[in-house]
Design a protein around this motif. Structure first.
Motif, PDB file in Angstrom:
ATOM      1  N   PHE A 110     -13.824 -19.056  -3.287  1.00 13.94           N
ATOM      2  CA  PHE A 110     -12.436 -18.605  -3.068  1.00 13.94           C
ATOM      3  C   PHE A 110     -12.001 -18.971  -1.651  1.00 13.94           C
ATOM      4  N   ASP A 111     -10.668 -19.079  -1.482  1.00 12.41           N
ATOM      5  CA  ASP A 111     -10.115 -19.350  -0.156  1.00 12.41           C
ATOM      6  C   ASP A 111      -9.501 -18.097   0.454  1.00 12.41           C
ATOM      7  N   LEU A 112      -9.045 -17.227  -0.429  1.00 14.09           N
ATOM      8  CA  LEU A 112      -8.299 -16.062   0.043  1.00 14.09           C
ATOM      9  C   LEU A 112      -8.595 -14.854  -0.848  1.00 14.09           C
ATOM     10  N   VAL A 113      -8.731 -13.680  -0.197  1.00  9.08           N
ATOM     11  CA  VAL A 113      -8.811 -12.421  -0.954  1.00  9.08           C
ATOM     12  C   VAL A 113      -7.594 -11.606  -0.527  1.00  9.08           C
ATOM     13  N   ILE A 114      -6.847 -11.106  -1.504  1.00  2.00           N
ATOM     14  CA  ILE A 114      -5.662 -10.297  -1.189  1.00  2.00           C
ATOM     15  C   ILE A 114      -5.875  -8.878  -1.719  1.00  2.00           C
ATOM     16  N   ALA A 115      -5.548  -7.886  -0.881  1.00  2.00           N
ATOM     17  CA  ALA A 115      -5.585  -6.476  -1.309  1.00  2.00           C
ATOM     18  C   ALA A 115      -4.318  -5.802  -0.818  1.00  2.00           C
ATOM     19  N   GLY A 116      -4.036  -4.605  -1.337  1.00  2.00           N
ATOM     20  CA  GLY A 116      -2.899  -3.842  -0.841  1.00  2.00           C
ATOM     21  C   GLY A 116      -3.262  -3.189   0.489  1.00  2.00           C
ATOM     22  N   VAL A 117      -2.258  -2.796   1.265  1.00  2.00           N
ATOM     23  CA  VAL A 117      -2.535  -2.096   2.531  1.00  2.00           C
ATOM     24  C   VAL A 117      -3.212  -0.764   2.232  1.00  2.00           C
ATOM     25  N   GLU A 118      -2.722  -0.056   1.220  1.00  2.00           N
ATOM     26  CA  GLU A 118      -3.372   1.179   0.766  1.00  2.00           C
ATOM     27  C   GLU A 118      -2.995   1.402  -0.688  1.00  2.00           C
ATOM     28  N   SER A 119      -3.873   2.086  -1.408  1.00  2.00           N
ATOM     29  CA  SER A 119      -3.579   2.324  -2.820  1.00  2.00           C
ATOM     30  C   SER A 119      -2.597   3.481  -2.932  1.00  2.00           C
ATOM     31  N   THR A 120      -1.975   3.616  -4.125  1.00  2.00           N
ATOM     32  CA  THR A 120      -0.962   4.659  -4.306  1.00  2.00           C
ATOM     33  C   THR A 120      -1.602   6.016  -4.606  1.00  2.00           C
ATOM     34  N   ASP A 121      -2.866   6.025  -5.055  1.00  2.00           N
ATOM     35  CA  ASP A 121      -3.473   7.327  -5.375  1.00  2.00           C
ATOM     36  C   ASP A 121      -4.505   7.792  -4.335  1.00  2.00           C
ATOM     37  N   GLY A 122      -5.408   6.920  -3.925  1.00  2.00           N
ATOM     38  CA  GLY A 122      -6.450   7.341  -2.971  1.00  2.00           C
ATOM     39  C   GLY A 122      -5.998   7.174  -1.529  1.00  2.00           C
ATOM     40  N   TYR A 123      -5.271   6.137  -1.287  1.00  2.00           N
ATOM     41  CA  TYR A 123      -4.701   5.682  -0.004  1.00  2.00           C
ATOM     42  C   TYR A 123      -5.500   5.974   1.273  1.00  2.00           C
ATOM     43  N   THR A 124      -6.834   5.693   1.219  1.00  2.00           N
ATOM     44  CA  THR A 124      -7.570   5.758   2.487  1.00  2.00           C
ATOM     45  C   THR A 124      -7.188   4.560   3.359  1.00  2.00           C
ATOM     46  N   LEU A 173      -9.393 -12.643   4.338  1.00  2.00           N
ATOM     47  CA  LEU A 173      -8.892 -11.536   3.514  1.00  2.00           C
ATOM     48  C   LEU A 173      -7.618 -11.041   4.153  1.00  2.00           C
ATOM     49  N   LEU A 174      -6.608 -10.779   3.337  1.00  2.00           N
ATOM     50  CA  LEU A 174      -5.420 -10.168   3.937  1.00  2.00           C
ATOM     51  C   LEU A 174      -4.897  -9.024   3.103  1.00  2.00           C
ATOM     52  N   THR A 175      -4.278  -8.066   3.800  1.00  2.00           N
ATOM     53  CA  THR A 175      -3.626  -6.969   3.084  1.00  2.00           C
ATOM     54  C   THR A 175      -2.129  -7.221   3.121  1.00  2.00           C
ATOM     55  N   LEU A 176      -1.515  -7.022   1.978  1.00  2.00           N
ATOM     56  CA  LEU A 176      -0.103  -7.360   1.816  1.00  2.00           C
ATOM     57  C   LEU A 176       0.739  -6.078   1.825  1.00  2.00           C
ATOM     58  N   THR A 177       1.839  -6.089   2.568  1.00  2.00           N
ATOM     59  CA  THR A 177       2.694  -4.895   2.599  1.00  2.00           C
ATOM     60  C   THR A 177       3.506  -4.814   1.315  1.00  2.00           C
ATOM     61  N   ALA A 178       3.820  -3.567   0.931  1.00  2.00           N
ATOM     62  CA  ALA A 178       4.697  -3.379  -0.229  1.00  2.00           C
ATOM     63  C   ALA A 178       6.059  -3.974   0.131  1.00  2.00           C
ATOM     64  N   GLY A 179       6.711  -4.614  -0.808  1.00  2.00           N
ATOM     65  CA  GLY A 179       8.040  -5.182  -0.561  1.00  2.00           C
ATOM     66  C   GLY A 179       7.976  -6.594  -0.011  1.00  2.00           C
ATOM     67  N   ALA A 180       6.774  -7.173   0.083  1.00  2.00           N
ATOM     68  CA  ALA A 180       6.633  -8.535   0.622  1.00  2.00           C
ATOM     69  C   ALA A 180       7.307  -9.553  -0.290  1.00  2.00           C
ATOM     70  N   ASN A 181       7.429  -9.221  -1.556  1.00  2.00           N
ATOM     71  CA  ASN A 181       8.043 -10.153  -2.515  1.00  2.00           C
ATOM     72  C   ASN A 181       8.641  -9.346  -3.668  1.00  2.00           C
ATOM     73  N   GLU A 182       9.109 -10.033  -4.669  1.00  2.00           N
ATOM     74  CA  GLU A 182       9.691  -9.368  -5.849  1.00  2.00           C
ATOM     75  C   GLU A 182       8.760  -9.665  -7.031  1.00  2.00           C
ATOM     76  N   PRO A 183       7.815  -8.745  -7.363  1.00  2.00           N
ATOM     77  CA  PRO A 183       6.876  -9.064  -8.443  1.00  2.00           C
ATOM     78  C   PRO A 183       7.604  -9.417  -9.743  1.00  2.00           C
ATOM     79  N   ARG A 184       7.150 -10.482 -10.388  1.00  2.00           N
ATOM     80  CA  ARG A 184       7.792 -10.937 -11.629  1.00  2.00           C
ATOM     81  C   ARG A 184       7.456  -9.995 -12.784  1.00  2.00           C
TER      82      ARG A 184
END
Ligand SMILES: Cc1cc2nc3c(=O)[nH]c(=O)nc-3n(C[C@H](O)[C@H](O)[C@H](O)COP(=O)(O)OP(=O)(O)OC[C@H]3O[C@@H](n4cnc5c(N)ncnc54)[C@H](O)[C@@H]3O)c2cc1C
Length: 253
Positions: A110-124, A173-184
């Motif tokens: 792989f070249d890139l791993v993407i994760a959210g900044v924090e999850s909506t339920d556990g959000y550590t 690895l990068l964490t992506l902020t919510a609102g970075a794009n418009e999910p299809r």
């Protein structure tokens, strides 16, 4: 560009959460792909459209977490992997990172791993940084725009006042902020195609992992304090001073 997206299956955040002892009830409740991770899937698909490659979704959770992977596959991702094992029940963020790191290694180059900044339920918000460390990758946090390159990426990194531009070698690895794009939306064709896409389920025995005993214990659970009614000031000419005193007492000014 081969991209791995970490996707978490969570209880539907639009339905009031139920507790199962000290944990969120997951069995028998409606689950969804974490809305925060839809941004990661969308970003990966856009990078794939621009640079080619493959998008792999990786998740750890109960068996029902395949629903989250199917949703990402119906948006356009190529394949998915779920790690599920009764021994992982109650996993903390460290165990989750160890398991996901082993699954990502096993799933191919792989070249890139993407994760959210924090999850909506556990959000550590700690899982992605731990994962980057375990995979020996540089990490860029709070990404809001990504430009892919041959052996590096250029990232706009959200800050309080604007953004930083950071260049980083890949793999990363990068964490992506919510609102970075418009999910299809997943089209009907996408939903049908997703049923035939590869989705593997691995248990702990399928991963090259040492001891991943779950060490976290939830000692206590306390309901959040109810919001108190605000204090109302009648403006008899001293309103501004009263508000300033109030803010000073709260150490806001
Ligand atoms: C059988 C079983 C039962 C589980 N029960 C629970 C539970 O009751 N409550 C709970 O919160 N978790 C549960 N998990 C999942 C796991 O414990 C959490 O994912 C982990 O603790 C991460 O915590 P977080 O959500 O605070 O991560 P954060 O650091 O807030 O997450 C940031 C980002 O990391 C990625 N990520 C986080 N977790 C996962 C994951 N599991 N799979 C893929 N990507 C992920 C996502 O991109 C997410 O946006 C369970 C797992 C298994 C196998």
């Amino acid at each position: 560009m081969n991209i791995v997206v970490c996707v978490k299956h969570i209880p539907d955040p639009n339905i009031p959460p139920e507790m199962d002892g000290k944990r969120l009830k997951r069995d028998g409740v409606q689950g969804v792909l974490d809305p925060g991770d839809e941004f990661g899937v969308e970003e990966a698909l856009q990078l794939k459209e621009a640079h080619g490659g493959e998008v792999t979704l990786v998740s750890m959770g109960p068996e029902t977490a395949t629903e989250a992977i199917r949703r990402g596959l119906s948006m356009g991702a190529d394949k998915g992997v779920l790690v599920t094992d009764p021994a992982l029940q109650g996993s903390d963020a460290l165990t989750t990172a160890k398991v996901l790191a082993a699954a990502i290694r096993k799933s191919g180059d792989f070249d890139l791993v993407i994760a959210g900044v924090e999850s909506t339920d556990g959000y550590t918000g700690t899982m992605p940084a731990t994962l980057a460390e375990l995979l020996g990758l540089p990490q860029v946090t709070f990404a809001k725009e990504i430009e892919g390159g041959e052996s590096s990426i250029k990232v706009q990194r959200q800050t309080a006042d604007g953004y930083h531009v950071v260049e980083c070698s890949t793999p990363a690895l990068l964490t992506l902020t919510a609102g970075a794009n418009e999910p299809r939306y997943a089209s009907f064709k996408g939903i049908m195609a997703a049923k035939k896409k590869p989705l593997e389920t691995w248990s702990l025995a399928d991963l090259d992992l040492g001891d991943v005993a779950v060490q976290q214990e939830i000692a206590e659970l306390t309901p959040a304090e109810e919001r108190k009614a605000g204090e109302k000031f009648e403006d008899d000419g001293t309103g501004a001073a009263k508000i300033a005193d109030f803010l000073a007492e709260a150490k806001v000014i």
